[in-house]
Design a protein around this motif. Sequence first.
Motif, PDB file in Angstrom:
ATOM      1  N   LYS A 147      69.951 -45.466  78.906  1.00  0.00           N
ATOM      2  CA  LYS A 147      68.384 -45.557  79.496  1.00  0.00           C
ATOM      3  C   LYS A 147      67.486 -44.659  79.016  1.00  0.00           C
ATOM      4  O   LYS A 147      66.463 -44.809  78.436  1.00  0.00           O
ATOM      5  CB  LYS A 147      68.361 -45.670  81.109  1.00  0.00           C
ATOM      6  N   ALA A 148      67.903 -43.134  79.020  1.00  0.00           N
ATOM      7  CA  ALA A 148      67.104 -42.207  78.592  1.00  0.00           C
ATOM      8  C   ALA A 148      66.896 -42.324  77.140  1.00  0.00           C
ATOM      9  O   ALA A 148      65.896 -41.975  76.636  1.00  0.00           O
ATOM     10  CB  ALA A 148      67.743 -40.859  79.179  1.00  0.00           C
ATOM     11  N   LEU A 149      68.034 -42.666  76.518  1.00  0.00           N
ATOM     12  CA  LEU A 149      67.827 -42.835  74.935  1.00  0.00           C
ATOM     13  C   LEU A 149      66.686 -43.855  74.567  1.00  0.00           C
ATOM     14  O   LEU A 149      66.065 -43.490  73.854  1.00  0.00           O
ATOM     15  CB  LEU A 149      69.322 -43.028  74.413  1.00  0.00           C
ATOM     16  N   VAL A 150      66.981 -45.054  74.929  1.00  0.00           N
ATOM     17  CA  VAL A 150      66.117 -46.220  74.495  1.00  0.00           C
ATOM     18  C   VAL A 150      64.533 -45.681  75.113  1.00  0.00           C
ATOM     19  O   VAL A 150      63.770 -46.015  74.337  1.00  0.00           O
ATOM     20  CB  VAL A 150      66.717 -47.381  74.949  1.00  0.00           C
ATOM     21  N   GLU A 151      64.624 -45.298  76.189  1.00  0.00           N
ATOM     22  CA  GLU A 151      63.129 -44.860  76.836  1.00  0.00           C
ATOM     23  C   GLU A 151      62.598 -43.703  75.882  1.00  0.00           C
ATOM     24  O   GLU A 151      61.441 -43.850  75.585  1.00  0.00           O
ATOM     25  CB  GLU A 151      63.124 -44.586  78.130  1.00  0.00           C
ATOM     26  N   ASP A 156      62.208 -50.530  76.570  1.00  0.00           N
ATOM     27  CA  ASP A 156      62.509 -50.848  77.836  1.00  0.00           C
ATOM     28  C   ASP A 156      63.972 -50.956  78.009  1.00  0.00           C
ATOM     29  O   ASP A 156      64.556 -51.899  76.999  1.00  0.00           O
ATOM     30  CB  ASP A 156      61.657 -51.848  78.341  1.00  0.00           C
ATOM     31  N   ILE A 157      64.622 -50.545  78.925  1.00  0.00           N
ATOM     32  CA  ILE A 157      66.112 -51.026  79.091  1.00  0.00           C
ATOM     33  C   ILE A 157      66.510 -52.381  79.157  1.00  0.00           C
ATOM     34  O   ILE A 157      67.632 -52.886  78.628  1.00  0.00           O
ATOM     35  CB  ILE A 157      66.902 -49.943  80.178  1.00  0.00           C
ATOM     36  N   ASN A 158      65.592 -53.080  79.544  1.00  0.00           N
ATOM     37  CA  ASN A 158      65.827 -54.711  79.735  1.00  0.00           C
ATOM     38  C   ASN A 158      65.930 -55.153  78.396  1.00  0.00           C
ATOM     39  O   ASN A 158      66.347 -56.448  78.290  1.00  0.00           O
ATOM     40  CB  ASN A 158      64.609 -55.130  80.756  1.00  0.00           C
ATOM     41  N   ASP A 159      65.384 -54.354  77.335  1.00  0.00           N
ATOM     42  CA  ASP A 159      65.697 -54.961  75.996  1.00  0.00           C
ATOM     43  C   ASP A 159      66.497 -54.646  75.099  1.00  0.00           C
ATOM     44  O   ASP A 159      66.644 -55.022  73.883  1.00  0.00           O
ATOM     45  CB  ASP A 159      64.179 -54.644  74.983  1.00  0.00           C
ATOM     46  N   ALA A 160      67.428 -53.866  75.923  1.00  0.00           N
ATOM     47  CA  ALA A 160      68.534 -53.528  75.196  1.00  0.00           C
ATOM     48  C   ALA A 160      69.930 -54.333  75.276  1.00  0.00           C
ATOM     49  O   ALA A 160      70.010 -54.917  76.332  1.00  0.00           O
ATOM     50  CB  ALA A 160      69.141 -51.695  75.813  1.00  0.00           C
ATOM     51  N   VAL A 161      70.710 -54.177  74.376  1.00  0.00           N
ATOM     52  CA  VAL A 161      72.122 -54.685  74.447  1.00  0.00           C
ATOM     53  C   VAL A 161      73.187 -53.842  74.273  1.00  0.00           C
ATOM     54  O   VAL A 161      73.189 -52.906  73.634  1.00  0.00           O
ATOM     55  CB  VAL A 161      72.200 -55.918  73.208  1.00  0.00           C
ATOM     56  N   GLU A 167      86.226 -49.454  81.913  1.00  0.00           N
ATOM     57  CA  GLU A 167      85.754 -49.246  83.204  1.00  0.00           C
ATOM     58  C   GLU A 167      84.611 -48.095  83.115  1.00  0.00           C
ATOM     59  O   GLU A 167      83.482 -48.492  83.816  1.00  0.00           O
ATOM     60  CB  GLU A 167      86.605 -48.629  84.043  1.00  0.00           C
ATOM     61  N   ASN A 168      84.498 -47.277  82.211  1.00  0.00           N
ATOM     62  CA  ASN A 168      83.535 -46.396  81.884  1.00  0.00           C
ATOM     63  C   ASN A 168      82.402 -46.898  81.319  1.00  0.00           C
ATOM     64  O   ASN A 168      81.404 -46.266  81.280  1.00  0.00           O
ATOM     65  CB  ASN A 168      84.002 -45.189  81.055  1.00  0.00           C
ATOM     66  N   ASP A 169      82.396 -48.398  80.747  1.00  0.00           N
ATOM     67  CA  ASP A 169      81.248 -48.974  80.295  1.00  0.00           C
ATOM     68  C   ASP A 169      80.481 -49.724  81.443  1.00  0.00           C
ATOM     69  O   ASP A 169      79.295 -50.601  80.897  1.00  0.00           O
ATOM     70  CB  ASP A 169      81.709 -50.002  79.083  1.00  0.00           C
ATOM     71  N   SER A 170      80.843 -49.866  82.738  1.00  0.00           N
ATOM     72  CA  SER A 170      80.605 -50.916  83.712  1.00  0.00           C
ATOM     73  C   SER A 170      78.710 -50.498  83.936  1.00  0.00           C
ATOM     74  O   SER A 170      78.204 -51.485  84.045  1.00  0.00           O
ATOM     75  CB  SER A 170      81.449 -50.783  84.647  1.00  0.00           C
ATOM     76  N   GLU A 171      78.311 -49.312  84.033  1.00  0.00           N
ATOM     77  CA  GLU A 171      77.169 -48.970  84.288  1.00  0.00           C
ATOM     78  C   GLU A 171      76.433 -49.455  83.266  1.00  0.00           C
ATOM     79  O   GLU A 171      75.261 -49.852  83.466  1.00  0.00           O
ATOM     80  CB  GLU A 171      77.063 -47.636  84.807  1.00  0.00           C
ATOM     81  N   MET A 172      76.719 -48.955  82.041  1.00  0.00           N
ATOM     82  CA  MET A 172      76.060 -49.247  80.791  1.00  0.00           C
ATOM     83  C   MET A 172      75.672 -50.815  80.583  1.00  0.00           C
ATOM     84  O   MET A 172      74.411 -51.373  80.547  1.00  0.00           O
ATOM     85  CB  MET A 172      76.664 -48.729  79.438  1.00  0.00           C
ATOM     86  N   LEU A 173      76.884 -51.621  80.777  1.00  0.00           N
ATOM     87  CA  LEU A 173      76.682 -52.796  80.923  1.00  0.00           C
ATOM     88  C   LEU A 173      75.700 -53.649  81.913  1.00  0.00           C
ATOM     89  O   LEU A 173      75.058 -54.662  81.609  1.00  0.00           O
ATOM     90  CB  LEU A 173      77.933 -53.866  80.808  1.00  0.00           C
ATOM     91  N   LYS A 174      75.793 -53.023  83.061  1.00  0.00           N
ATOM     92  CA  LYS A 174      74.832 -53.597  84.048  1.00  0.00           C
ATOM     93  C   LYS A 174      73.270 -52.938  83.828  1.00  0.00           C
ATOM     94  O   LYS A 174      72.559 -53.832  84.217  1.00  0.00           O
ATOM     95  CB  LYS A 174      75.180 -52.748  85.683  1.00  0.00           C
ATOM     96  N   TYR A 175      73.011 -51.799  83.454  1.00  0.00           N
ATOM     97  CA  TYR A 175      71.778 -51.440  83.187  1.00  0.00           C
ATOM     98  C   TYR A 175      71.293 -51.990  82.067  1.00  0.00           C
ATOM     99  O   TYR A 175      69.893 -52.285  82.046  1.00  0.00           O
ATOM    100  CB  TYR A 175      71.929 -49.886  82.758  1.00  0.00           C
ATOM    101  N   ALA A 176      71.912 -52.285  80.917  1.00  0.00           N
ATOM    102  CA  ALA A 176      71.179 -53.086  79.959  1.00  0.00           C
ATOM    103  C   ALA A 176      70.592 -54.451  80.054  1.00  0.00           C
ATOM    104  O   ALA A 176      71.252 -55.255  81.058  1.00  0.00           O
ATOM    105  CB  ALA A 176      72.177 -53.107  78.649  1.00  0.00           C
ATOM    106  N   GLY A 177      69.699 -54.753  79.309  1.00  0.00           N
ATOM    107  CA  GLY A 177      68.912 -56.328  79.628  1.00  0.00           C
ATOM    108  C   GLY A 177      70.216 -57.217  79.432  1.00  0.00           C
ATOM    109  O   GLY A 177      70.223 -58.225  80.008  1.00  0.00           O
ATOM    110  N   PHE A 178      71.038 -57.030  78.501  1.00  0.00           N
ATOM    111  CA  PHE A 178      72.022 -57.926  78.117  1.00  0.00           C
ATOM    112  C   PHE A 178      73.227 -57.368  77.887  1.00  0.00           C
ATOM    113  O   PHE A 178      73.536 -56.677  76.781  1.00  0.00           O
ATOM    114  CB  PHE A 178      71.814 -58.820  76.928  1.00  0.00           C
TER     115      PHE A 178
END
Length: 215
Positions: A147-151, A156-161, A167-178
Amino acid sequence: IVCFNGAIGFNYEILSNNLSVVHSAQISIDSAKQLIAFALSHGYVVQYYNGQTGEVLAVPLNETHLELMDRYAKLTGRPQTIISNYDDILNTIQPAKLLIMCEDADKLIELYAKTFPKGFLHYFKGSPFPFFVEFLNPNTNKGECVKALVESHGIDINDAVAFGDGENDSEMLKYAGFGIAMENAKQLAKESANYVLPYTNDQDGVAIQLENMLE
């Protein structure tokens, strides 16, 4: 560039060969001292990740520790530097993360939960084979770092894939737009994603999906 499971995020400018820190959320020295003392009291070996240099430091005390370190090196291709004790590094550099290697990750987590209050540190079992547990600053995960990197680029994080499998990817997968999980991903990663690919990492799943999205 997301490093140390989100503890540090860098922007890399190819033309100027410039690397700048955009995000940093490392473990406090006090928390590191407590976790290392806990690990040593239970006979575990700890990896200390120097966020400034990327060096991985460890203090093996027996053959089992050396075997676990060798196992980790073969899994990740990451060499580890053996030091005599943690005192000197603890007095100078915050760890980006700490990793405790063990034969039984579930038992380690059980002992940790009995020792420290909830939220003391963020932790998860290693992937794909859980013979270690990683510990991070309680507010650190790949999602916050991405989120910090794309911003920082005005995106916008919602435009990120995002693609992930652990398991350590779970938050990233949730935060990204897709968020996209691989077919061979851990269950938590699949539950956190918007879509699960019918391909594994070894089947070039990321490349196939990117080509489909860019058509």
